[in-house]
Design a protein around this motif. Structure first.
Motif, mmCIF file in Angstrom:
data_model
loop_
_atom_site.group_PDB
_atom_site.id
_atom_site.type_symbol
_atom_site.label_atom_id
_atom_site.label_comp_id
_atom_site.label_asym_id
_atom_site.label_seq_id
_atom_site.Cartn_x
_atom_site.Cartn_y
_atom_site.Cartn_z
ATOM 1 N N THR A 285 -4.424 -5.045 12.279
ATOM 2 C CA THR A 285 -5.445 -4.040 12.396
ATOM 3 C C THR A 285 -6.159 -4.398 13.782
ATOM 4 N N LEU A 344 -2.460 -2.929 -0.224
ATOM 5 C CA LEU A 344 -2.970 -1.803 -1.135
ATOM 6 C C LEU A 344 -4.490 -1.398 -0.448
ATOM 7 N N GLU A 345 -5.094 -2.489 -0.383
ATOM 8 C CA GLU A 345 -6.580 -2.120 0.159
ATOM 9 C C GLU A 345 -6.477 -1.751 1.580
ATOM 10 N N LYS A 347 -4.377 0.486 2.685
ATOM 11 C CA LYS A 347 -3.595 1.634 2.697
ATOM 12 C C LYS A 347 -2.250 1.606 3.534
ATOM 13 N N ASP A 349 1.759 1.339 3.862
ATOM 14 C CA ASP A 349 2.831 1.926 3.107
ATOM 15 C C ASP A 349 3.904 0.981 3.011
#
Ligand SMILES: Cc1cc2nc3c(=O)[nH]c(=O)nc-3n(C[C@H](O)[C@H](O)[C@H](O)COP(=O)(O)OP(=O)(O)OC[C@H]3O[C@@H](n4cnc5c(N)ncnc54)[C@H](O)[C@@H]3O)c2cc1C
Length: 448
Positions: A285, A344-345, A347, A349
């Motif tokens: 990120t 998951l946290e 987001k 895919d």
């Protein structure tokens, strides 16, 4: 008054590697490193000072690499920086620099628990004399409670578990020890291993109070449970040591570390920051995340040391994968990149591929252990995003290989066609090589 070309403040892994890298890239410069401890310790070796290392002196960070690379070592403390005159004020003298690299590291975090000041409560400090006293205290204790089930707490508990006369307990606030680093199935295995070595584990447990007259006698949990203790080790994380930087007015980032760009440059010209004192970026990120690892610290140090005088564009910081492995019982647990929980946290895919296989072939060979691997891939692009594994010693290097595959943006399709070397005594069978099997399993889910 001393003059130097490159000045490094801090003698931990980040400071030392910054200095050595700068020496390799800029051979004719004068490089000076200031460290506030006469003798440095190897931080990652601290959990093992109790049993595996017979004395704390065996965990000393050698100064030979500095000498060999003609780096001027000064034992003193940096107190102030004056950016306008490019000067660092030490306790004893002043140094003028051309380029400055801050590598002041981190300090253990404290908890505002009533009773934390009592005799018998210890932190994990990277300080030789303190650690010697801690070891002595441990040797004359019986009931030890470790507050914090992160990797430091877990590794200390595991090393201490070799002493038959000690009762060891870990108190962890979240649902699993190392639950922040690994997915649940791996964290549970870590706990099983600790349990089998006699370590008691209290999870979902918050410490309410450290009880005792003057000296610690028990750790009291929020639910009222009391754990007998004559020694308590608090290992609840670390915070960047930015006292010097803050005082000098450098920009501090969201997580309390020194703000840096992709070349480890701070908000002040000619000043870099590396290691635990600097903010770390996430590989996926680009956001700052509170990761403090020696592997990340030395990576950042190599970037700063390389680019300190000129921008060698290819050596910029892509962010950390937080690659990490640990040893619990007879098993290695390794992780690099995203776990399923973090995916998951965040987001993402994603799709998961898993494999479990014997680490020798045939499996009837002596010392064969199960190797479990879990891979996370991006569903849309097929890119490998993360890996976790557990098994025998060979997992330690396998996690590094998987880190490279992530760093080089390899996909599920590349992994399906991975070329590998195998040998019965050393690796899993070529027919069921875990990285390929896990990739194929994930691929079948994508194709479905
Ligand atoms: C018990 C333990 C086990 C660990 N195990 C692992 C592991 O297995 N794997 C892993 O990747 N990471 C591990 N880590 C994390 C790793 O040790 C840190 O990420 C690493 O030490 C960071 O290096 P650094 O040089 O940035 O900081 P530090 O190691 O904190 O070094 C900072 C240095 O700066 C000096 N300093 C500070 N302020 C001043 C000043 N004003 N003037 C002069 N000198 C100053 C300090 O004395 C020290 O020499 C572990 C940490 C601990 C505590």
């Amino acid at each position: 008054m001393i003059k130097t070309d490159v000045l490094i403040i801090g003698g931990g892994p980040a400071g030392v590697i910054s200095a050595i890298t700068a020496r390799k890239n800029y051979p004719s410069t004068k490089i000076t490193l200031v460290r506030n401890k006469k003798v440095g310790v190897i931080p990652c070796g601290i959990p093992y000072i109790f049993y595996r290392l017979k004395s704390v002196d065996q965990d000393i960070l050698p100064d030979e690499p500095l000498k060999k690379n003609e780096i001027n070592l000064i034992i003193d403390e940096a107190k102030e920086i004056d950016f306008s005159s490019k000067k660092v004020v030490l306790k004893e003298e002043e140094i003028f620099y051309d380029k400055l690299i801050l590598a002041t590291g981190s300090k253990p975090s404290l908890l505002p628990i009533p009773g934390i000041e009592k005799e018998g409560v210890w932190l994990i400090k990277k300080d030789l004399d303190y650690l010697k006293k801690l070891k002595e205290a441990v040797m004359s204790s019986k009931d030890i409670v470790i507050i914090g089930g992160g990797f430091i707490g877990v590794e200390i508990a595991e090393d201490l578990s070799f002493f038959q006369n000690l009762n060891i307990a870990i108190v962890e606030r979240s649902s699993h020890c190392l639950g922040g680093s690994f997915d649940e199935e791996f964290a549970k295995e870590i706990e099983k291993k600790l349990f089998s070595k006699g370590v008691k584990i209290f999870t979902n447990a918050t410490v309410k109070e450290i009880k005792g007259e003057k000296k610690v006698e028990a750790v009291v949990l929020e639910d009222g449970k009391e754990i007998k203790a004559d020694l308590v080790i608090v290992s609840v994380g670390a915070r960047p040591d930015v006292d010097l930087a803050k005082k000098a007015g450098i920009r501090i980032g969201d997580y309390g570390g020194i703000w840096v760009d992709e070349y480890m440059r701070t908000s002040v010209p000619d000043v870099f920051a590396v290691g635990d004192c600097a903010e770390t970026r996430d590989f996926f990120t680009g956001r700052h995340i509170p990761i403090m690892l020696a592997s990340t610290a030395t990576h950042e140090a190599r970037i700063a040391g390389t680019n300190v005088y000129e921008m060698k564009i290819l050596k910029k910081n892509k962010g950390t994968l937080a690659s990490f492995c640990t040893f619990v019982g007879d098993r290695i647990f390794g992780v690099t990149g995203l776990t399923e929980k973090r995916a998951l946290e965040g987001k993402f895919d994603f799709v998961v591929g898993e494999s479990t296989c014997p680490d020798h072939h045939p499996a009837s060979l002596p010392d064969t252990q199960k190797l479990k691997l879990k891979l996370i891939f991006s569903k849309a692009s097929g890119r490998l995003l993360g890996a976790q594994l557990m098994g025998s010693q060979r997992c330690a290097e396998m996690v590094n290989l998987l880190g490279v595959l992530i760093q080089e943006e390899m996909t599920i399709y590349d992994l399906d066609f991975l070329q590998i070397s195998t040998h019965p005594l050393i690796t899993p069978a070529p027919t069921i090589y875990p990285v390929i099997v896990a990739a194929q399993q994930a691929l079948s889910k994508i194709k479905r």
